[in-house]
Design a protein around this motif. Structure first.
Motif, PDB file in Angstrom:
ATOM      1  N   VAL A 130      -1.758  -0.794   0.963  1.00 57.23           N
ATOM      2  CA  VAL A 130      -1.982  -1.580   2.179  1.00 57.23           C
ATOM      3  C   VAL A 130      -1.239  -0.974   3.363  1.00 57.23           C
ATOM      4  CG1 VAL A 130      -1.404  -3.801   3.249  1.00 57.23           C
ATOM      5  CG2 VAL A 130      -2.538  -3.752   1.034  1.00 57.23           C
ATOM      6  N   SER A 131       0.010  -0.591   3.139  1.00 56.76           N
ATOM      7  CA  SER A 131       0.823  -0.076   4.244  1.00 56.76           C
ATOM      8  C   SER A 131       0.348   1.280   4.745  1.00 56.76           C
ATOM      9  CB  SER A 131       2.292   0.015   3.826  1.00 56.76           C
ATOM     10  OG  SER A 131       2.468   1.018   2.846  1.00 56.76           O
ATOM     11  N   ALA A 132      -0.305   2.055   3.886  1.00 56.45           N
ATOM     12  CA  ALA A 132      -0.736   3.404   4.283  1.00 56.45           C
ATOM     13  C   ALA A 132      -2.194   3.471   4.721  1.00 56.45           C
ATOM     14  CB  ALA A 132      -0.515   4.381   3.126  1.00 56.45           C
ATOM     15  N   SER A 133      -2.937   2.412   4.523  1.00 54.26           N
ATOM     16  CA  SER A 133      -4.372   2.457   4.802  1.00 54.26           C
ATOM     17  C   SER A 133      -4.682   2.419   6.297  1.00 54.26           C
ATOM     18  CB  SER A 133      -5.082   1.295   4.120  1.00 54.26           C
ATOM     19  OG  SER A 133      -6.455   1.311   4.457  1.00 54.26           O
ATOM     20  N   PRO A 134      -5.273   3.507   6.810  1.00 54.57           N
ATOM     21  CA  PRO A 134      -5.682   3.501   8.214  1.00 54.57           C
ATOM     22  C   PRO A 134      -6.854   2.551   8.479  1.00 54.57           C
ATOM     23  CG  PRO A 134      -5.663   5.744   7.324  1.00 54.57           C
ATOM     24  CD  PRO A 134      -5.498   4.799   6.190  1.00 54.57           C
TER      25      PRO A 134
END
Length: 125
Positions: free
Chosen positions: A46-50
């Motif tokens: 979630v934190s890395a998803s653009p």
């Protein structure tokens, strides 16, 4: 804030359901470890998803993952191992939760970025 609060409740309900389906009926340490590692993978993704907006990242990360994972239960299980002087189990418990969760978060981040790079998940505009 209300959405994050609501999703936190949803995450907690998922954690409760997972602990009801225990792999070992006498101890839930393995279930909590699985929950923490799974939640860390999801939070990493979630934190890395653009493809996700900052608002969606907050709702899913802080809300769902924050409600799903549980540091307090991890700590109480560790305390029980200390009471029993089960140092080997305490060491395994800490390593599985801490190292496993960090590794899972990194894998989640890598998976999200890889999916984006393969154009499977489009960037949210």
């Amino acid at each position: 804030i209300a959405r994050t609060y609501t999703q936190g409740g949803a995450g907690a309900a998922l954690r409760y359901a997972a602990t009801c389906i225990q792999f070992n009926k006498t101890k839930c340490a393995y279930t909590i470890t699985a929950i923490n590692v799974t939640g860390s993978f999801i939070l990493g993704a979630v934190s890395a998803s653009p493809a996700l907006t900052p608002a969606v990242r907050t709702i899913l990360g802080t809300g769902v993952c924050g409600g799903f994972t549980t540091f307090s239960t991890f700590a109480m299980e560790g305390s029980a191992y200390v009471d029993r002087k089960a140092w080997h189990l305490l060491g395994a418990h800490v390593a599985a939760n801490v190292v496993g969760s960090i590794a899972a978060a990194r894998l989640g981040q890598a998976a999200a970025l890889r999916l984006h790079k393969l154009n499977i998940v489009k960037k949210n505009k």
